[in-house]
Design a protein around this motif. Structure first.
Motif, PDB file in Angstrom:
ATOM      1  N   SER A   1      86.452  37.556  29.529  1.00  0.00           N
ATOM      2  CA  SER A   1      87.513  36.685  29.041  1.00  0.00           C
ATOM      3  C   SER A   1      88.607  37.539  28.410  1.00  0.00           C
ATOM      4  O   SER A   1      88.346  38.655  27.934  1.00  0.00           O
ATOM      5  CB  SER A   1      86.969  35.695  28.003  1.00  0.00           C
ATOM      6  N   THR A   2      89.814  37.018  28.420  1.00  0.00           N
ATOM      7  CA  THR A   2      90.933  37.692  27.759  1.00  0.00           C
ATOM      8  C   THR A   2      91.757  36.657  27.003  1.00  0.00           C
ATOM      9  O   THR A   2      91.832  35.492  27.407  1.00  0.00           O
ATOM     10  CB  THR A   2      91.824  38.431  28.780  1.00  0.00           C
ATOM     11  N   ASP A   3      92.331  37.062  25.903  1.00  0.00           N
ATOM     12  CA  ASP A   3      93.128  36.131  25.095  1.00  0.00           C
ATOM     13  C   ASP A   3      93.991  36.926  24.129  1.00  0.00           C
ATOM     14  O   ASP A   3      93.872  38.160  24.031  1.00  0.00           O
ATOM     15  CB  ASP A   3      92.219  35.161  24.324  1.00  0.00           C
ATOM     16  N   GLY A   4      94.837  36.220  23.409  1.00  0.00           N
ATOM     17  CA  GLY A   4      95.671  36.825  22.376  1.00  0.00           C
ATOM     18  C   GLY A   4      95.554  36.021  21.102  1.00  0.00           C
ATOM     19  O   GLY A   4      94.664  35.185  20.951  1.00  0.00           O
TER      20      GLY A   4
ATOM     21  N   ILE B   1      90.444  40.134  13.668  1.00  0.00           N
ATOM     22  CA  ILE B   1      89.272  39.256  13.732  1.00  0.00           C
ATOM     23  C   ILE B   1      89.587  38.066  14.623  1.00  0.00           C
ATOM     24  O   ILE B   1      88.776  37.657  15.469  1.00  0.00           O
ATOM     25  CB  ILE B   1      88.852  38.794  12.323  1.00  0.00           C
ATOM     26  N   ASP B   2      90.786  37.502  14.450  1.00  0.00           N
ATOM     27  CA  ASP B   2      91.220  36.396  15.301  1.00  0.00           C
ATOM     28  C   ASP B   2      91.204  36.801  16.769  1.00  0.00           C
ATOM     29  O   ASP B   2      90.779  36.036  17.638  1.00  0.00           O
ATOM     30  CB  ASP B   2      92.629  35.950  14.920  1.00  0.00           C
ATOM     31  N   LEU B   3      91.699  38.000  17.047  1.00  0.00           N
ATOM     32  CA  LEU B   3      91.769  38.467  18.427  1.00  0.00           C
ATOM     33  C   LEU B   3      90.386  38.508  19.060  1.00  0.00           C
ATOM     34  O   LEU B   3      90.183  38.013  20.177  1.00  0.00           O
ATOM     35  CB  LEU B   3      92.411  39.867  18.467  1.00  0.00           C
ATOM     36  N   VAL B   4      89.435  39.087  18.362  1.00  0.00           N
ATOM     37  CA  VAL B   4      88.074  39.170  18.893  1.00  0.00           C
ATOM     38  C   VAL B   4      87.478  37.767  19.029  1.00  0.00           C
ATOM     39  O   VAL B   4      86.860  37.431  20.056  1.00  0.00           O
ATOM     40  CB  VAL B   4      87.185  40.046  17.987  1.00  0.00           C
ATOM     41  N   ALA B   5      87.677  36.937  18.008  1.00  0.00           N
ATOM     42  CA  ALA B   5      87.092  35.592  18.014  1.00  0.00           C
ATOM     43  C   ALA B   5      87.552  34.779  19.213  1.00  0.00           C
ATOM     44  O   ALA B   5      86.745  34.084  19.855  1.00  0.00           O
ATOM     45  CB  ALA B   5      87.446  34.864  16.723  1.00  0.00           C
ATOM     46  N   MET B   6      88.835  34.839  19.526  1.00  0.00           N
ATOM     47  CA  MET B   6      89.354  34.030  20.617  1.00  0.00           C
ATOM     48  C   MET B   6      88.730  34.406  21.956  1.00  0.00           C
ATOM     49  O   MET B   6      88.623  33.575  22.860  1.00  0.00           O
ATOM     50  CB  MET B   6      90.884  34.167  20.697  1.00  0.00           C
ATOM     51  N   CYS B   7      88.284  35.642  22.076  1.00  0.00           N
ATOM     52  CA  CYS B   7      87.661  36.106  23.324  1.00  0.00           C
ATOM     53  C   CYS B   7      86.154  35.867  23.335  1.00  0.00           C
ATOM     54  O   CYS B   7      85.611  35.293  24.282  1.00  0.00           O
ATOM     55  CB  CYS B   7      87.945  37.597  23.527  1.00  0.00           C
ATOM     56  N   VAL B   8      85.459  36.301  22.278  1.00  0.00           N
ATOM     57  CA  VAL B   8      83.995  36.228  22.295  1.00  0.00           C
ATOM     58  C   VAL B   8      83.496  34.795  22.185  1.00  0.00           C
ATOM     59  O   VAL B   8      82.455  34.440  22.771  1.00  0.00           O
ATOM     60  CB  VAL B   8      83.357  37.111  21.196  1.00  0.00           C
ATOM     61  N   ASN B   9      84.206  33.931  21.441  1.00  0.00           N
ATOM     62  CA  ASN B   9      83.806  32.528  21.378  1.00  0.00           C
ATOM     63  C   ASN B   9      83.907  31.857  22.747  1.00  0.00           C
ATOM     64  O   ASN B   9      83.169  30.913  23.042  1.00  0.00           O
ATOM     65  CB  ASN B   9      84.659  31.766  20.374  1.00  0.00           C
ATOM     66  N   ASP B  10      84.835  32.325  23.570  1.00  0.00           N
ATOM     67  CA  ASP B  10      84.980  31.759  24.914  1.00  0.00           C
ATOM     68  C   ASP B  10      83.787  32.101  25.808  1.00  0.00           C
ATOM     69  O   ASP B  10      83.351  31.272  26.607  1.00  0.00           O
ATOM     70  CB  ASP B  10      86.264  32.275  25.572  1.00  0.00           C
ATOM     71  N   ILE B  11      83.254  33.309  25.707  1.00  0.00           N
ATOM     72  CA  ILE B  11      82.169  33.656  26.629  1.00  0.00           C
ATOM     73  C   ILE B  11      80.801  33.195  26.127  1.00  0.00           C
ATOM     74  O   ILE B  11      79.899  32.952  26.931  1.00  0.00           O
ATOM     75  CB  ILE B  11      82.138  35.166  26.967  1.00  0.00           C
ATOM     76  N   VAL B  12      80.636  33.043  24.813  1.00  0.00           N
ATOM     77  CA  VAL B  12      79.336  32.565  24.323  1.00  0.00           C
ATOM     78  C   VAL B  12      79.133  31.098  24.698  1.00  0.00           C
ATOM     79  O   VAL B  12      77.991  30.612  24.727  1.00  0.00           O
ATOM     80  CB  VAL B  12      79.194  32.780  22.806  1.00  0.00           C
TER      81      VAL B  12
ATOM     82  N   SER C   1      79.140  29.990  27.542  1.00  0.00           N
ATOM     83  CA  SER C   1      78.284  30.018  28.737  1.00  0.00           C
ATOM     84  C   SER C   1      76.912  30.613  28.461  1.00  0.00           C
ATOM     85  O   SER C   1      76.105  30.759  29.385  1.00  0.00           O
ATOM     86  CB  SER C   1      78.970  30.811  29.853  1.00  0.00           C
ATOM     87  N   GLY C   2      76.650  30.967  27.193  1.00  0.00           N
ATOM     88  CA  GLY C   2      75.376  31.583  26.841  1.00  0.00           C
ATOM     89  C   GLY C   2      75.385  33.088  26.935  1.00  0.00           C
ATOM     90  O   GLY C   2      74.329  33.725  26.800  1.00  0.00           O
ATOM     91  N   ALA C   3      76.553  33.681  27.139  1.00  0.00           N
ATOM     92  CA  ALA C   3      76.645  35.130  27.339  1.00  0.00           C
ATOM     93  C   ALA C   3      76.688  35.889  26.018  1.00  0.00           C
ATOM     94  O   ALA C   3      77.311  35.447  25.052  1.00  0.00           O
ATOM     95  CB  ALA C   3      77.895  35.469  28.155  1.00  0.00           C
ATOM     96  N   LYS C   4      76.034  37.026  26.005  1.00  0.00           N
ATOM     97  CA  LYS C   4      76.064  37.942  24.872  1.00  0.00           C
ATOM     98  C   LYS C   4      77.192  38.948  25.078  1.00  0.00           C
ATOM     99  O   LYS C   4      77.231  39.636  26.096  1.00  0.00           O
ATOM    100  CB  LYS C   4      74.725  38.688  24.777  1.00  0.00           C
ATOM    101  N   PRO C   5      78.140  39.049  24.137  1.00  0.00           N
ATOM    102  CA  PRO C   5      79.210  40.046  24.293  1.00  0.00           C
ATOM    103  C   PRO C   5      78.648  41.467  24.285  1.00  0.00           C
ATOM    104  O   PRO C   5      77.784  41.790  23.472  1.00  0.00           O
ATOM    105  CB  PRO C   5      80.101  39.806  23.073  1.00  0.00           C
ATOM    106  N   LEU C   6      79.157  42.297  25.181  1.00  0.00           N
ATOM    107  CA  LEU C   6      78.737  43.697  25.248  1.00  0.00           C
ATOM    108  C   LEU C   6      79.799  44.619  24.668  1.00  0.00           C
ATOM    109  O   LEU C   6      79.518  45.418  23.785  1.00  0.00           O
ATOM    110  CB  LEU C   6      78.455  44.096  26.698  1.00  0.00           C
ATOM    111  N   TYR C   7      81.014  44.527  25.199  1.00  0.00           N
ATOM    112  CA  TYR C   7      82.066  45.441  24.742  1.00  0.00           C
ATOM    113  C   TYR C   7      83.429  44.769  24.792  1.00  0.00           C
ATOM    114  O   TYR C   7      83.645  43.792  25.494  1.00  0.00           O
ATOM    115  CB  TYR C   7      82.066  46.736  25.548  1.00  0.00           C
TER     116      TYR C   7
ATOM    117  N   LEU D   1      99.347  41.554  20.451  1.00  0.00           N
ATOM    118  CA  LEU D   1      97.950  41.940  20.655  1.00  0.00           C
ATOM    119  C   LEU D   1      97.354  41.126  21.792  1.00  0.00           C
ATOM    120  O   LEU D   1      97.648  39.936  21.939  1.00  0.00           O
ATOM    121  CB  LEU D   1      97.116  41.681  19.396  1.00  0.00           C
ATOM    122  N   ALA D   2      96.520  41.769  22.575  1.00  0.00           N
ATOM    123  CA  ALA D   2      95.700  41.072  23.561  1.00  0.00           C
ATOM    124  C   ALA D   2      94.304  41.689  23.517  1.00  0.00           C
ATOM    125  O   ALA D   2      94.143  42.863  23.166  1.00  0.00           O
ATOM    126  CB  ALA D   2      96.297  41.198  24.961  1.00  0.00           C
ATOM    127  N   GLY D   3      93.316  40.892  23.853  1.00  0.00           N
ATOM    128  CA  GLY D   3      91.949  41.379  23.817  1.00  0.00           C
ATOM    129  C   GLY D   3      91.210  41.054  25.104  1.00  0.00           C
ATOM    130  O   GLY D   3      91.562  40.106  25.820  1.00  0.00           O
TER     131      GLY D   3
END
Length: 350
Positions: free
Chosen positions: A64-67, A86-97, A99-105, A157-159
């Motif tokens: 996932s990617t977001d800003g 923190i917002d940048l990371v949250a907008m991306c990792v919350n999107d993939i979890v 689906s049940g996915a664990k963020p890697l990097y 910023l983009a993540g």
């Protein structure tokens, strides 16, 4: 006749040496997020991450990617840059979890007119903190200095995040059925959505400054607007280990009306009891001061619910209890009902 001085890239506004020094200065911040699987340090042309094949039967990568949107303008206005990452990371990792996915990097893209190393380091500290909360590695990124494209002091910023889930464990909403219950996890306020409307109401219409104390909010306007987005990754992954989850929703741009339908099967609608949770004061403040209708509020903002989990009725109380034990504030906010053709997929009651 004097010899003409050679023009350099620095003369055009780009200082390569300062950029290299910035990368060296953030290496320890980035390195602190690394975990098993990261194969190289910051500074190469690419980053390498090894997948633990013993932990997955049929691994699927999820990305996932977001800003952060115009919340950046508030950070710049406040001259406070250590939480926007923190917002940048949250907008991306919350999107993939979802689906049940664990963020890697995670990787970031930081674009600026003129690099100010002190500001850049604060931003990276926030990104690293977000990665720490999500338990994913910050493995690299790009810092782009572009004079003439950004005004002095402005940046963007983009993540980008990559996660992993076993194919058989993907949560896509297909198991949702009539009678399922909807659990909402409390937000931290606005998170990172609707800030163009927020800035119009607060700065343009009301003429407020970020340093102004706003009585109904109990803090200064800047403090309220810069509350970082909650990262739901670890609590959600913990619950998934113990309970069957039929669907999940990251309640971001588009609010209830646009996000919930993304996981609902045909013939289903979500009936949301809007009085089932306490709404943070910022939302009433914006609605009253800006003259924003309720439907617009629920489509623009999260209204106090940042994430939703849809479960079978028999699991409801146990899932609520586990989320509470994990430090979340969960609420039973609604249920899934049958939906006739042409009927809206989201109904607000209460």
């Amino acid at each position: 006749m004097s010899e003409k001085r050679s023009t350099t890239y620095r003369d055009a506004g780009v200082d390569i040496d300062q950029g290299n020094a910035f990368v060296q200065g953030i290496k320890s911040i980035v390195g602190a997020t690394h975990q098993r699987g990261v194969l190289n340090e910051l500074g190469g042309f690419a980053s390498f991450f090894s997948i633990d094949k013993n932990s997955y039967t049929n691994p699927v990568l999820v990305s996932s990617t977001d800003g952060v949107g115009t919340k950046l303008a508030v950070a710049i206005r406040c001259r406070k840059h250590d939480t926007i990452g923190i917002d940048l990371v949250a907008m991306c990792v919350n999107d993939i979890v979802v689906s049940g996915a664990k963020p890697l990097y995670f990787l970031d893209y930081f674009a600026v007119g003129k690099l100010e190393p002190e500001v850049g380091i604060e931003i990276i500290k926030g990104i690293a903190e977000g990665c720490r909360q999500a338990k994913c590695a910050l493995v690299g990124g790009e810092t782009a200095e572009m004079p003439g494209l950004y005004r002095a002091g402005d940046y963007d910023l983009a993540g980008f995040v990559t996660g992993i889930v076993d194919r058989d464990d993907i949560i896509d909403g297909s198991d949702i059925k009539v009678g399922n219950k909807i659990i909402g996890l409390a937000s931290n306020g606005l998170h990172a959505n609707g800030y163009s409307l927020v800035r119009k109401i607060c700065f343009d219409d009301l003429g407020l400054e970020v340093t102004d104390f706003v009585g109904p909010l109990g803090v200064t306007l800047g403090e309220e607007l810069l509350r970082p987005t909650r990262i739901y990754v670890q609590p959600v992954l913990n619950v998934i280990k113990n309970f069957k989850i039929n669907g999940m929703v990251h309640n971001t741009g588009g609010g209830f009306y646009d996000n919930v339908p993304r996981v609902l099967p045909n013939g289903c609608k979500a009936v949301i009891n809007r009085s089932a949770w306490p709404t943070p004061p910022i939302f009433a403040f914006l609605a009253e001061q800006g003259g924003v209708a309720e439907a617009e509020m629920f489509r623009t903002f999260n209204m106090g619910i940042g994430f939703m989990v849809i479960v079978d009725e028999r699991s409801l109380n146990d899932v609520l209890h586990q989320f509470t034990a994990l430090g979340e504030r969960p609420y039973y906010i609604g249920e899934v009902a049958s939906c006739a053709d042409g009927e809206p997929p989201v109904e607000l009651i209460g």
